[in-house]
Write a protein that holds these residues in place. Structure first.
Motif, PDB file in Angstrom:
ATOM      1  N   VAL A  11     -13.944  -0.155  -4.577  1.00 30.28           N
ATOM      2  CA  VAL A  11     -12.502   0.116  -4.662  1.00 30.28           C
ATOM      3  C   VAL A  11     -11.709  -1.181  -4.551  1.00 30.28           C
ATOM      4  O   VAL A  11     -10.494  -1.190  -4.733  1.00 30.28           O
ATOM      5  CB  VAL A  11     -12.022   1.059  -3.527  1.00 30.28           C
ATOM      6  N   ASP A  12     -12.401  -2.281  -4.236  1.00 30.70           N
ATOM      7  CA  ASP A  12     -11.681  -3.530  -4.011  1.00 30.70           C
ATOM      8  C   ASP A  12     -11.539  -4.374  -5.268  1.00 30.70           C
ATOM      9  O   ASP A  12     -11.027  -5.494  -5.213  1.00 30.70           O
ATOM     10  CB  ASP A  12     -12.366  -4.329  -2.894  1.00 30.70           C
ATOM     11  N   ILE A  57      -9.906  -4.747  -9.010  1.00 33.30           N
ATOM     12  CA  ILE A  57      -8.804  -4.229  -9.830  1.00 33.30           C
ATOM     13  C   ILE A  57      -8.878  -4.928 -11.180  1.00 33.30           C
ATOM     14  O   ILE A  57      -9.125  -6.134 -11.239  1.00 33.30           O
ATOM     15  CB  ILE A  57      -7.447  -4.546  -9.142  1.00 33.30           C
ATOM     16  N   ALA A  73      -8.924  -7.152  -4.505  1.00 41.50           N
ATOM     17  CA  ALA A  73      -7.940  -6.662  -3.532  1.00 41.50           C
ATOM     18  C   ALA A  73      -8.053  -7.481  -2.250  1.00 41.50           C
ATOM     19  O   ALA A  73      -7.050  -7.798  -1.609  1.00 41.50           O
ATOM     20  CB  ALA A  73      -8.186  -5.185  -3.259  1.00 41.50           C
ATOM     21  N   GLU A 133      -5.110  -9.439  -0.395  1.00 39.27           N
ATOM     22  CA  GLU A 133      -4.783  -9.067   0.997  1.00 39.27           C
ATOM     23  C   GLU A 133      -4.820 -10.300   1.905  1.00 39.27           C
ATOM     24  O   GLU A 133      -3.931 -10.490   2.750  1.00 39.27           O
ATOM     25  CB  GLU A 133      -5.784  -8.026   1.514  1.00 39.27           C
ATOM     26  N   ALA A 160      -2.822  -3.385   2.693  1.00 39.04           N
ATOM     27  CA  ALA A 160      -3.935  -2.860   1.892  1.00 39.04           C
ATOM     28  C   ALA A 160      -3.496  -2.899   0.435  1.00 39.04           C
ATOM     29  O   ALA A 160      -2.400  -2.457   0.102  1.00 39.04           O
ATOM     30  CB  ALA A 160      -4.260  -1.425   2.310  1.00 39.04           C
ATOM     31  N   VAL A 168      -4.289  -2.011  -3.583  1.00 38.42           N
ATOM     32  CA  VAL A 168      -5.040  -1.118  -4.478  1.00 38.42           C
ATOM     33  C   VAL A 168      -4.536  -1.322  -5.909  1.00 38.42           C
ATOM     34  O   VAL A 168      -3.479  -1.915  -6.132  1.00 38.42           O
ATOM     35  CB  VAL A 168      -4.859   0.377  -4.093  1.00 38.42           C
ATOM     36  N   GLU A 186      -4.489  -1.255 -14.914  1.00 36.45           N
ATOM     37  CA  GLU A 186      -4.113  -1.041 -13.507  1.00 36.45           C
ATOM     38  C   GLU A 186      -3.072  -2.085 -13.145  1.00 36.45           C
ATOM     39  O   GLU A 186      -3.059  -3.175 -13.730  1.00 36.45           O
ATOM     40  CB  GLU A 186      -5.328  -1.230 -12.582  1.00 36.45           C
ATOM     41  N   LYS A 192      -9.050   3.286   1.164  1.00 37.21           N
ATOM     42  CA  LYS A 192      -8.279   2.900  -0.032  1.00 37.21           C
ATOM     43  C   LYS A 192      -7.807   4.102  -0.858  1.00 37.21           C
ATOM     44  O   LYS A 192      -6.673   4.091  -1.340  1.00 37.21           O
ATOM     45  CB  LYS A 192      -9.098   1.917  -0.891  1.00 37.21           C
ATOM     46  N   PRO A 193      -8.631   5.149  -1.056  1.00 42.73           N
ATOM     47  CA  PRO A 193      -8.106   6.287  -1.822  1.00 42.73           C
ATOM     48  C   PRO A 193      -6.849   6.873  -1.180  1.00 42.73           C
ATOM     49  O   PRO A 193      -5.894   7.244  -1.872  1.00 42.73           O
ATOM     50  CB  PRO A 193      -9.264   7.295  -1.795  1.00 42.73           C
ATOM     51  N   VAL A 237      -4.741   5.153   0.585  1.00 42.27           N
ATOM     52  CA  VAL A 237      -3.659   4.187   0.324  1.00 42.27           C
ATOM     53  C   VAL A 237      -3.075   4.455  -1.064  1.00 42.27           C
ATOM     54  O   VAL A 237      -1.848   4.503  -1.244  1.00 42.27           O
ATOM     55  CB  VAL A 237      -4.179   2.728   0.419  1.00 42.27           C
ATOM     56  N   SER A 238      -3.949   4.668  -2.058  1.00 41.58           N
ATOM     57  CA  SER A 238      -3.451   4.954  -3.421  1.00 41.58           C
ATOM     58  C   SER A 238      -2.563   6.186  -3.412  1.00 41.58           C
ATOM     59  O   SER A 238      -1.527   6.227  -4.092  1.00 41.58           O
ATOM     60  CB  SER A 238      -4.616   5.196  -4.389  1.00 41.58           C
TER      61      SER A 238
END
Ligand code: MLC
Ligand code: AMP
Length: 503
Positions: free
Chosen positions: A396-397, A399, A408, A412, A425, A427, A436, A488-489, A491-492
């Motif tokens: 997930v990190d 992009i 990400a 960060e 965080a 995303v 994205e 992270k999900p 956070v999205s």
């Protein structure tokens, strides 16, 4: 004289047009002559750079090829730097690669002085090369290191991806064969020259074949459309964002202006999309506008190109096709076992001569990246009716924005240096144009406030423009799991739920 196949081929291409750029039109002999001067200056009386890293910050024109080839002739490792990078990012690449020499142009010489002072790299300014006679050049075997490209990933600092000369050659030959490159091909090059898409797929393949490449400082729709309308090109390679921008521009043009542009695209031999997912909708819209069926392919800095739709045959929207010549691809499950069945998702693993040698100075990361000699890409795919379809990434990190891979974690780490930010965080949010876009959820220090504009101003010295957050959301707390780790999900989802602070 040159011992590297690419340069021996360039010698054979001789007086054929190689480049059109801001310096005019240059033939292959011109490029080799420039490269020899750079090689002699780099060697400075010696006979072999013996894989010393040579970082170079050089604009996309003939000077770029002179430098890349000069480094290779002298036995060095070419480390191209991004023209859009901040001083901090440049200093990191020069110091992490332990570059012995930094090559640049006169207009950038002053700005790199602090890097030269901090790293003790020797500075070479292309307009002021010392006039050495051309000395004997070293033998370059295919297993010698030739290039190092910095890639962002699952670590907070970018890693140097090292390829050998043999690897570079295999990456080029595979594409030349699969896409039937020809000496009379003409292609524009507007992609950045610190990434594999521009360096291998366009510049490397074009120069290998004896084709003509038109170099631009950046992608600009009106400039490219004017040349396309003049039937300047037979080939076109770009990231999905560029196709989206061109579709928008064609729709906005009056028909009498759009018609010659559309006709220029329609006449091309091949148009390719890659570096990020090409939405089926964009593929279909481009065909409806220009009658061109885009060829989508899949690749990565560490492996070159691995999977491609066919040159002859069905190019399926939403799919990336079959393994390229000389590249072995398999899907594996979480236990690293190969998946033989269709319609079962797994991680793409790649093996073969196109695969990189190592992450520079990171033996552990290199070891972890391979299973049984197969490189783990981190991309999840499925085979459907004999064609691979990319479903997403395991991390997930990572992009992908405008074709750039962004970490990400790296963003960060930069944001946490901001005095008003105590936690953050980052995303990637889905976006029709960019694939994205970068979004940051931040917890601010007591009494502080922050808007996107001032964050951008602060980031300007720290992050390349394409890494900057495009959406900012101030929150009381970041969502965390029972272990205290940011999820992270979740956070999205914050961005979907609360748009009050969103750009
Ligand atoms: C820029 N902008 C963005 C953005 N980047 N907005 C959201 N997300 C982003 N990522 C904003 C700018 O701030 C600006 O806003 C406006 O968009 C135009 O910016 P620009 O810099 O002028 O954009 P442009 O030059 O049009 O660049 C778009 C692009 C570029 C697609 C040409 O991003 C690009 O060259 N991408 C290719 C990267 C690449 O080569 N990747 C390959 C990696 S190798 P404002 O408000 O200031 O106007 C690889 C392996 C493989 O992936 O398989 O190939
Ligand atoms: P980079 O590390 O910058 O070379 O980017 C490589 C990554 O880009 C891959 O790991 C994929 O995640 C992505 N990528 C490249 N081509 C495609 C494609 N055609 N479809 C989806 N993702 C792609």
């Amino acid at each position: 004289m040159p011992v590297l196949p690419l340069l021996a081929r360039a010698e054979a291409h001789g007086t054929a047009t190689a480049l059109r750029c801001s310096a005019g039109t240059l033939c292959y002999d011109d490029l080799l002559a420039g490269a020899r001067l750079v090689a002699a200056a780099l060697l400075d009386g010696g006979t072999d750079l013996a894989e010393a890293r040579v970082a170079f910050l050089v604009p996309p024109r003939e000077q770029y090829v002179h430098t890349q080839w000069g480094i290779w002739l002298a036995g060095g490792v070419a480390v191209p730097l991004s023209g859009a990078a901040t001083a901090k990012e440049l200093a990191y690449a020069v110091s992490d690669s332990q570059a012995a020499i930094l090559v640049t142009t006169r207009d950038r010489a002053e700005s790199v002085q602090p890097i030269v002072a901090a790293t003790h790299a020797r500075l070479l300014v292309l307009e002021d090369l010392p006039h050495h006679g051309v000395t004997a050049l070293p033998e370059i075997s295919p297993d010698r290191r030739g290039m190092m490209l910095y890639t962002s990933g699952t670590t907070s600092t970018p890693k140097g991806v090292v390829t050998t000369h043999g690897c570079i050659q295999s990456q080029i030959e595979s594409l030349v064969h699969a896409w039937q490159w020809q000496a009379d091909d003409r292609i524009p090059l507007f992609l950045p020259l610190h990434h594999i898409h521009g360096i291998i797929n366009v510049l490397g393949c074009g120069l290998w074949t004896g084709a003509a490449i038109e170099m631009f400082p950046r992608f600009d729709v009106p400039t490219i459309f004017e040349r396309v309308a003049a039937d300047a090109y037979t080939l076109f390679m770009a990231v999905p964002t560029i196709y989206v921008k061109m579709i928008e521009a064609l729709h906005a043009m009056p028909p009498e202006q759009a018609t010659p542009v559309v006709s220029g695209f329609a006449k091309m031999r091949l148009m390719v999309s890659g570096s990020a997912a090409l939405p089926a909708r964009v593929h279909e819209e481009w065909t409806a506008l220009t009658s061109q069926k885009l060829l989508e392919r899949y690749g990565m800095t560490e492996i070159g190109m691995a999977i491609s739709n066919p040159y002859d045959g069905e190019r399926r929207p939403g799919a990336v096709g079959q393994p390229l010549p000389g590249v072995e691809v398999c899907l594996r499950n979480e236990a690293h076992q190969p998946i033989d069945a269709e319609n079962v998702a797994g991680e793409i693993h790649v093996r073969g001569p196109t695969v990189f040698r190592e992450y520079w100075n990171r033996p552990e990361a290199t070891r972890d990246a391979f299973v049984d000699g197969w490189f783990r890409t981190g991309d999840i795919a499925v085979v459907e009716d004999g064609s691979y379809r990319i479903m997403g990434r395991s991390s997930v990190d990572i992009i992908k924005s405008g074709g750039y891979k962004l970490s990400a974690l790296e963003i960060e780490a930069s944001l946490l240096d901001h005095p008003a930010i105590t936690q953050c965080a980052v995303v990637g949010l889905p976006d029709d144009t960019w694939g994205e876009t970068v979004a940051a959820a931040v917890v601010l220090a007591e009494g502080e406030s922050l808007d996107l504009e001032s964050l951008h101003a602060w980031c300007r010295d720290r992050l390349s423009p394409y890494k900057m957050p495009r959406t900012l959301l101030a929150v009381e707390d970041l969502p965390r799991n029972a272990m205290g780790k940011v999820t992270k999900p979740a956070v999205s989802r914050l961005f979907a739920g609360d748009s009050s602070n969103v750009e």
